[in-house]
Motif scaffolding. Structure first.
Motif, PDB file in Angstrom:
ATOM      1  N   ILE A 118      50.200 -16.791  35.753  1.00 23.86           N
ATOM      2  CA  ILE A 118      49.940 -16.647  34.338  1.00 23.86           C
ATOM      3  C   ILE A 118      50.827 -16.841  33.593  1.00 23.86           C
ATOM      4  O   ILE A 118      50.249 -15.389  33.383  1.00 23.86           O
ATOM      5  CB  ILE A 118      48.516 -17.211  34.180  1.00 23.86           C
ATOM      6  N   ARG A 119      51.324 -17.160  32.558  1.00 20.37           N
ATOM      7  CA  ARG A 119      52.391 -16.535  30.926  1.00 20.37           C
ATOM      8  C   ARG A 119      51.712 -16.164  30.279  1.00 20.37           C
ATOM      9  O   ARG A 119      50.490 -16.847  30.207  1.00 20.37           O
ATOM     10  CB  ARG A 119      53.622 -17.570  30.702  1.00 20.37           C
ATOM     11  N   TRP A 120      52.114 -15.263  30.088  1.00 20.28           N
ATOM     12  CA  TRP A 120      50.907 -14.506  28.351  1.00 20.28           C
ATOM     13  C   TRP A 120      50.551 -15.440  27.417  1.00 20.28           C
ATOM     14  O   TRP A 120      49.298 -16.215  26.997  1.00 20.28           O
ATOM     15  CB  TRP A 120      51.819 -13.479  27.813  1.00 20.28           C
ATOM     16  N   PRO A 121      51.783 -16.265  27.187  1.00 25.55           N
ATOM     17  CA  PRO A 121      51.264 -18.015  25.495  1.00 25.55           C
ATOM     18  C   PRO A 121      50.097 -18.847  26.388  1.00 25.55           C
ATOM     19  O   PRO A 121      49.501 -19.165  25.486  1.00 25.55           O
ATOM     20  CB  PRO A 121      52.855 -18.410  25.891  1.00 25.55           C
ATOM     21  N   GLU A 122      50.264 -18.412  28.003  1.00 23.65           N
ATOM     22  CA  GLU A 122      48.531 -19.877  28.768  1.00 23.65           C
ATOM     23  C   GLU A 122      47.901 -18.984  28.468  1.00 23.65           C
ATOM     24  O   GLU A 122      46.588 -19.442  28.669  1.00 23.65           O
ATOM     25  CB  GLU A 122      49.438 -19.823  29.982  1.00 23.65           C
ATOM     26  N   VAL A 123      47.643 -17.749  28.094  1.00 21.84           N
ATOM     27  CA  VAL A 123      46.099 -17.092  27.898  1.00 21.84           C
ATOM     28  C   VAL A 123      45.223 -16.770  26.733  1.00 21.84           C
ATOM     29  O   VAL A 123      46.090 -16.680  25.747  1.00 21.84           O
ATOM     30  CB  VAL A 123      46.126 -15.307  29.119  1.00 21.84           C
ATOM     31  N   THR A 124      44.417 -17.234  26.635  1.00 25.22           N
ATOM     32  CA  THR A 124      43.676 -17.776  25.295  1.00 25.22           C
ATOM     33  C   THR A 124      43.052 -16.588  24.810  1.00 25.22           C
ATOM     34  O   THR A 124      42.963 -15.865  23.699  1.00 25.22           O
ATOM     35  CB  THR A 124      42.950 -18.778  25.438  1.00 25.22           C
ATOM     36  N   GLU A 125      42.516 -15.505  25.727  1.00 25.83           N
ATOM     37  CA  GLU A 125      42.318 -14.464  25.492  1.00 25.83           C
ATOM     38  C   GLU A 125      41.777 -13.631  27.154  1.00 25.83           C
ATOM     39  O   GLU A 125      41.779 -14.083  28.169  1.00 25.83           O
ATOM     40  CB  GLU A 125      40.820 -14.545  24.356  1.00 25.83           C
ATOM     41  N   LEU A 126      41.030 -12.419  26.346  1.00 28.36           N
ATOM     42  CA  LEU A 126      41.033 -11.690  27.723  1.00 28.36           C
ATOM     43  C   LEU A 126      39.658 -11.488  27.240  1.00 28.36           C
ATOM     44  O   LEU A 126      39.416  -9.840  25.869  1.00 28.36           O
ATOM     45  CB  LEU A 126      42.087  -9.932  27.480  1.00 28.36           C
ATOM     46  N   ARG A 127      38.359 -11.491  27.535  1.00 23.08           N
ATOM     47  CA  ARG A 127      37.667 -11.178  27.783  1.00 23.08           C
ATOM     48  C   ARG A 127      36.310  -9.936  28.192  1.00 23.08           C
ATOM     49  O   ARG A 127      36.685 -10.507  29.475  1.00 23.08           O
ATOM     50  CB  ARG A 127      36.373 -12.341  27.595  1.00 23.08           C
ATOM     51  N   GLY A 128      35.845  -9.045  27.546  1.00 26.78           N
ATOM     52  CA  GLY A 128      34.588  -7.782  28.143  1.00 26.78           C
ATOM     53  C   GLY A 128      33.672  -8.472  28.379  1.00 26.78           C
ATOM     54  O   GLY A 128      33.249  -8.924  27.422  1.00 26.78           O
ATOM     55  N   ARG A 129      33.181  -8.472  29.888  1.00 25.76           N
ATOM     56  CA  ARG A 129      31.687  -8.839  29.968  1.00 25.76           C
ATOM     57  C   ARG A 129      30.720  -7.287  30.260  1.00 25.76           C
ATOM     58  O   ARG A 129      31.732  -5.918  30.742  1.00 25.76           O
ATOM     59  CB  ARG A 129      31.269  -9.845  31.173  1.00 25.76           C
ATOM     60  N   LEU A 130      29.751  -7.285  29.901  1.00 29.94           N
ATOM     61  CA  LEU A 130      29.174  -6.227  29.455  1.00 29.94           C
ATOM     62  C   LEU A 130      28.123  -6.016  30.275  1.00 29.94           C
ATOM     63  O   LEU A 130      27.464  -7.042  30.603  1.00 29.94           O
ATOM     64  CB  LEU A 130      28.534  -5.895  27.932  1.00 29.94           C
ATOM     65  N   HIS A 131      27.609  -5.163  30.674  1.00 36.68           N
ATOM     66  CA  HIS A 131      26.136  -4.469  30.916  1.00 36.68           C
ATOM     67  C   HIS A 131      25.373  -4.154  30.883  1.00 36.68           C
ATOM     68  O   HIS A 131      24.893  -4.711  29.637  1.00 36.68           O
ATOM     69  CB  HIS A 131      26.326  -3.277  31.871  1.00 36.68           C
ATOM     70  N   GLU A 132      24.485  -5.947  30.754  1.00 39.63           N
ATOM     71  CA  GLU A 132      23.251  -6.454  29.958  1.00 39.63           C
ATOM     72  C   GLU A 132      22.098  -5.092  30.432  1.00 39.63           C
ATOM     73  O   GLU A 132      20.849  -4.750  29.221  1.00 39.63           O
ATOM     74  CB  GLU A 132      22.664  -8.082  30.503  1.00 39.63           C
ATOM     75  N   SER A 133      21.705  -4.345  31.766  1.00 40.95           N
ATOM     76  CA  SER A 133      21.038  -3.299  31.201  1.00 40.95           C
ATOM     77  C   SER A 133      21.142  -2.348  31.797  1.00 40.95           C
ATOM     78  O   SER A 133      21.918  -1.725  32.452  1.00 40.95           O
ATOM     79  CB  SER A 133      19.294  -4.274  32.112  1.00 40.95           C
ATOM     80  N   GLY A 134      19.967  -1.121  32.146  1.00 39.97           N
ATOM     81  CA  GLY A 134      20.512   0.130  32.603  1.00 39.97           C
ATOM     82  C   GLY A 134      20.929   1.112  32.363  1.00 39.97           C
ATOM     83  O   GLY A 134      21.084   1.402  31.287  1.00 39.97           O
ATOM     84  N   ASP A 135      21.716   2.173  32.924  1.00 36.29           N
ATOM     85  CA  ASP A 135      22.137   3.193  32.093  1.00 36.29           C
ATOM     86  C   ASP A 135      22.997   2.882  31.316  1.00 36.29           C
ATOM     87  O   ASP A 135      24.283   3.362  30.312  1.00 36.29           O
ATOM     88  CB  ASP A 135      21.998   4.761  32.678  1.00 36.29           C
ATOM     89  N   LYS A 136      23.485   2.134  31.972  1.00 39.55           N
ATOM     90  CA  LYS A 136      25.459   1.917  31.554  1.00 39.55           C
ATOM     91  C   LYS A 136      25.269   0.131  30.586  1.00 39.55           C
ATOM     92  O   LYS A 136      26.185  -0.297  30.404  1.00 39.55           O
ATOM     93  CB  LYS A 136      26.336   0.706  33.403  1.00 39.55           C
ATOM     94  N   ALA A 137      24.001  -0.654  29.873  1.00 45.51           N
ATOM     95  CA  ALA A 137      23.867  -1.070  29.050  1.00 45.51           C
ATOM     96  C   ALA A 137      24.942  -1.284  28.228  1.00 45.51           C
ATOM     97  O   ALA A 137      24.775   0.007  27.555  1.00 45.51           O
ATOM     98  CB  ALA A 137      22.290  -0.838  28.672  1.00 45.51           C
TER      99      ALA A 137
END
Length: 182
Positions: A118-137
């Motif tokens: 995938i070339r960079w212009p074809e990327v719409t975004e880089l999305r972080g997914r977060l821990h929802e619970s626990g000590d890393k929430a």
């Protein structure tokens, strides 16, 4: 003094990157071979089976009901762990081999024998997914590279000394190209 390792890619990945004009390889990560993971899981399962067999043999020698009951619970735990090992082996084999490559002009993802460049212009975004619970929430668990076409690519974190070199290179390249990182 630490030795810097130069990232490398297999011929199929190099060819796909060359066909898409992705430039030079910046960073690479190859996950553990699934056959190695499966062998480790089978080895752990064999150990659990040996424990189950040994506990059963020893438990039969006791005349006290409490000792037999304890041996039964230990045998049950060993049996449960053996089933967990089998499920792990299946998971590792089904998940397959994965590798991630950041190039100066794009990203290459390899899953078993399938390669996506995938070339960079074809990327719409880089999305972080977060821990929802626990000590890393609230902390980032993984990233998803979202191309304009096709499924998003999950890029797991592999933190070493507080940094993930592959994700750092990915974020830097996307920001340099003006692609959103959220």
């Amino acid at each position: 003094m630490t030795k810097e390792t130069v990232p490398t890619a297999p011929p199929g990945v190099v060819t796909a990157a060359g066909d898409r004009g992705l430039g030079e390889l910046v960073e690479a990560r190859k996950e553990t071979n699934p056959l190695v993971g499966a062998a480790m899981g089978l080895g752990a399962g064999a150990v659990c089976y040996g424990l189950l067999w040994g506990i059963t043999a020893i438990g039969e020698q006791f005349s006290l009901r409490a000792a037999q009951k304890l041996a039964g619970w230990l045998g049950f735990a060993a049996c449960f762990l053996m089933v967990v090992c089998i499920v792990y082996v299946l998971y590792v084999l089904i998940r397959g081999a994965r590798a991630y490559y950041v190039w100066s002009g794009g990203f290459v993802y390899q899953h078993n024998t399938t390669i996506r460049a995938i070339r960079w212009p074809e990327v719409t975004e880089l999305r972080g997914r977060l821990h929802e619970s626990g000590d890393k929430a609230g902390k980032v668990a993984e990233y998803q590279l979202v191309p304009a076409e096709g499924k998003p690519i999950t890029v797991p974190l592999d933190v070493d000394d507080g940094r993930d070199k592959l994700v750092d290179a990915l974020i830097a390249a996307l920001r340099a190209e003006g692609r959103p990182v959220v």
